[in-house]
Design a protein around this motif. Structure first.
Motif, PDB file in Angstrom:
ATOM      1  N   ASP A 114      -4.136   1.676  -3.935  1.00  0.00           N
ATOM      2  CA  ASP A 114      -4.739   2.902  -3.546  1.00  0.00           C
ATOM      3  C   ASP A 114      -3.858   4.213  -4.231  1.00  0.00           C
ATOM      4  O   ASP A 114      -4.460   5.171  -4.003  1.00  0.00           O
ATOM      5  CB  ASP A 114      -4.529   2.956  -2.087  1.00  0.00           C
ATOM      6  CG  ASP A 114      -5.222   2.006  -1.205  1.00  0.00           C
ATOM      7  OD1 ASP A 114      -6.036   1.310  -2.008  1.00  0.00           O
ATOM      8  OD2 ASP A 114      -5.088   1.794   0.038  1.00  0.00           O
ATOM      9  N   PRO A 163     -11.171  -3.315  -4.079  1.00  0.00           N
ATOM     10  CA  PRO A 163     -10.791  -2.635  -2.964  1.00  0.00           C
ATOM     11  C   PRO A 163     -11.269  -3.416  -2.118  1.00  0.00           C
ATOM     12  O   PRO A 163     -12.101  -4.107  -1.996  1.00  0.00           O
ATOM     13  CB  PRO A 163     -11.908  -1.302  -3.079  1.00  0.00           C
ATOM     14  CG  PRO A 163     -12.150  -1.064  -4.586  1.00  0.00           C
ATOM     15  CD  PRO A 163     -11.968  -2.590  -5.325  1.00  0.00           C
ATOM     16  N   HIS A 181       0.917  -1.086  -0.021  1.00  0.00           N
ATOM     17  CA  HIS A 181      -0.057  -0.066  -0.018  1.00  0.00           C
ATOM     18  C   HIS A 181       0.853   1.160   0.013  1.00  0.00           C
ATOM     19  O   HIS A 181       1.278   1.757  -1.181  1.00  0.00           O
ATOM     20  CB  HIS A 181      -0.999  -0.041   1.207  1.00  0.00           C
ATOM     21  CG  HIS A 181      -2.217  -0.960   0.891  1.00  0.00           C
ATOM     22  ND1 HIS A 181      -1.800  -2.463   1.199  1.00  0.00           N
ATOM     23  CD2 HIS A 181      -3.441  -0.885   0.742  1.00  0.00           C
ATOM     24  CE1 HIS A 181      -3.091  -3.069   0.743  1.00  0.00           C
ATOM     25  NE2 HIS A 181      -4.044  -2.082   0.518  1.00  0.00           N
ATOM     26  N   GLU A 238      -5.904   1.411   8.268  1.00  0.00           N
ATOM     27  CA  GLU A 238      -5.126   1.623   7.201  1.00  0.00           C
ATOM     28  C   GLU A 238      -3.607   1.447   7.513  1.00  0.00           C
ATOM     29  O   GLU A 238      -2.680   0.962   6.706  1.00  0.00           O
ATOM     30  CB  GLU A 238      -5.517   2.657   6.239  1.00  0.00           C
ATOM     31  CG  GLU A 238      -5.039   2.631   4.882  1.00  0.00           C
ATOM     32  CD  GLU A 238      -5.514   3.622   3.927  1.00  0.00           C
ATOM     33  OE1 GLU A 238      -6.369   4.600   4.546  1.00  0.00           O
ATOM     34  OE2 GLU A 238      -4.902   3.723   2.999  1.00  0.00           O
ATOM     35  N   SER A 244      -1.762  11.732  -2.808  1.00  0.00           N
ATOM     36  CA  SER A 244      -1.969  10.811  -3.878  1.00  0.00           C
ATOM     37  C   SER A 244      -1.127  11.079  -5.321  1.00  0.00           C
ATOM     38  O   SER A 244      -0.603  12.025  -5.446  1.00  0.00           O
ATOM     39  CB  SER A 244      -3.572  10.460  -4.093  1.00  0.00           C
ATOM     40  OG  SER A 244      -4.248  10.082  -3.150  1.00  0.00           O
ATOM     41  N   HIS A 287     -12.710   4.264  -3.994  1.00  0.00           N
ATOM     42  CA  HIS A 287     -12.409   3.167  -3.008  1.00  0.00           C
ATOM     43  C   HIS A 287     -13.509   2.727  -2.071  1.00  0.00           C
ATOM     44  O   HIS A 287     -13.627   3.184  -0.962  1.00  0.00           O
ATOM     45  CB  HIS A 287     -11.167   3.941  -2.124  1.00  0.00           C
ATOM     46  CG  HIS A 287     -10.345   2.766  -1.577  1.00  0.00           C
ATOM     47  ND1 HIS A 287     -10.474   2.298  -0.426  1.00  0.00           N
ATOM     48  CD2 HIS A 287      -9.404   1.972  -2.014  1.00  0.00           C
ATOM     49  CE1 HIS A 287      -9.464   1.307   0.008  1.00  0.00           C
ATOM     50  NE2 HIS A 287      -8.903   1.047  -1.031  1.00  0.00           N
TER      51      HIS A 287
END
Ligand SMILES: [Zn+2]
Length: 228
Positions: free
Chosen positions: A59, A152, A17, A30, A93, A116
């Motif tokens: 992600d 997801p 991730h 997370e 991101s 997501h």
């Protein structure tokens, strides 16, 4: 065909991730999927010795381009990046420029949907947005067709899979753990966690789950191979 494929007929798909410090607010639970910079580098040094290990990222975190890409280049490795279309350009991101950089470096960019959210719970129109519209906007950003998707949270059911098939995705990644057949449409992945050591990844790379006795032999073979 790699050594592992020859001996077991399987590949090991890993799902990363984030790496380092997140640049956005994380969802609950997370954080345990974020690994440290040195931890990641050591894992890549292990993975490099196992050509049947495939690397994926979910992600679309900024660390994909800022940290993972240079580290992959350093170790001569390739990976697939599954990005969240509506997050592109948001703080923490990937940007559209990052996506093009990934593609230029020979990486694969796939879809992790639009917002997501679990595809299992969505109605027909929302699911279509997650699959078709997200795919289209990622393709526009990269300038390349998007042929792969990752579910997801690893959630899917029969309806989700048939919609993915109908949409024409060539490969779909889950998070079910364990080894995968190299050419299967549905690819299981092991989700890497902060608590995992490079030694554990090495062990996974050498030992398919559920075949403990046979795998002990393979582990010895793997260990011998590493010494060479
Ligand atoms: Zn995700």
């Amino acid at each position: 065909m790699t050594d592992r494929e020859r001996s077991t007929g399987t590949v090991l798909n890993l799902c990363f991730h984030g790496i380092g410090t997140p640049g956005r607010n994380l969802e609950a639970e997370e954080g345990r999927f974020w690994v440290g910079l040195d931890q990641f580098d050591e894992m890549l040094s292990v993975i490099r010795g196992h050509p049947s290990v495939r690397i994926t990222f979910d992600d679309g975190n900024a660390s994909d381009a800022g940290v993972a890409l240079p580290a992959l280049a350093k170790w001569g490795l390739k990976a697939s990046f599954f990005v969240v279309a509506a997050r592109l350009g948001e703080p923490g991101s990937l940007t559209m420029g990052d996506l093009r950089e990934l593609v230029r470096a020979g990486m694969t960019v796939g879809s992790h949907g639009m917002h997501h959210r679990s595809w299992r719970t969505l109605g027909r129109m929302a699911l279509r947005e997650e699959l078709s519209e997200a795919r289209r906007s990622i393709a526009v950003a990269t300038g390349k067709p998007v042929t792969q998707a990752a579910c997801p949270y690893g959630f899917y059911d029969r309806r989700v899979l048939s919609e993915l098939r109908r949409s024409g995705f060539a490969r779909v990644y889950t998070s079910d753990g364990g080894p995968a057949r190299p050419h299967s449409w549905l690819q299981s992945r092991y989700v890497v966690q902060r608590q995992d050591t490079p030694e554990f990844i090495e062990d996974l790379a050498c030992r398919p789950r559920g075949t403990f006795v046979a795998s002990a032999v393979r582990m010895v073979k793997c260990s011998i191979k590493q010494l060479r």
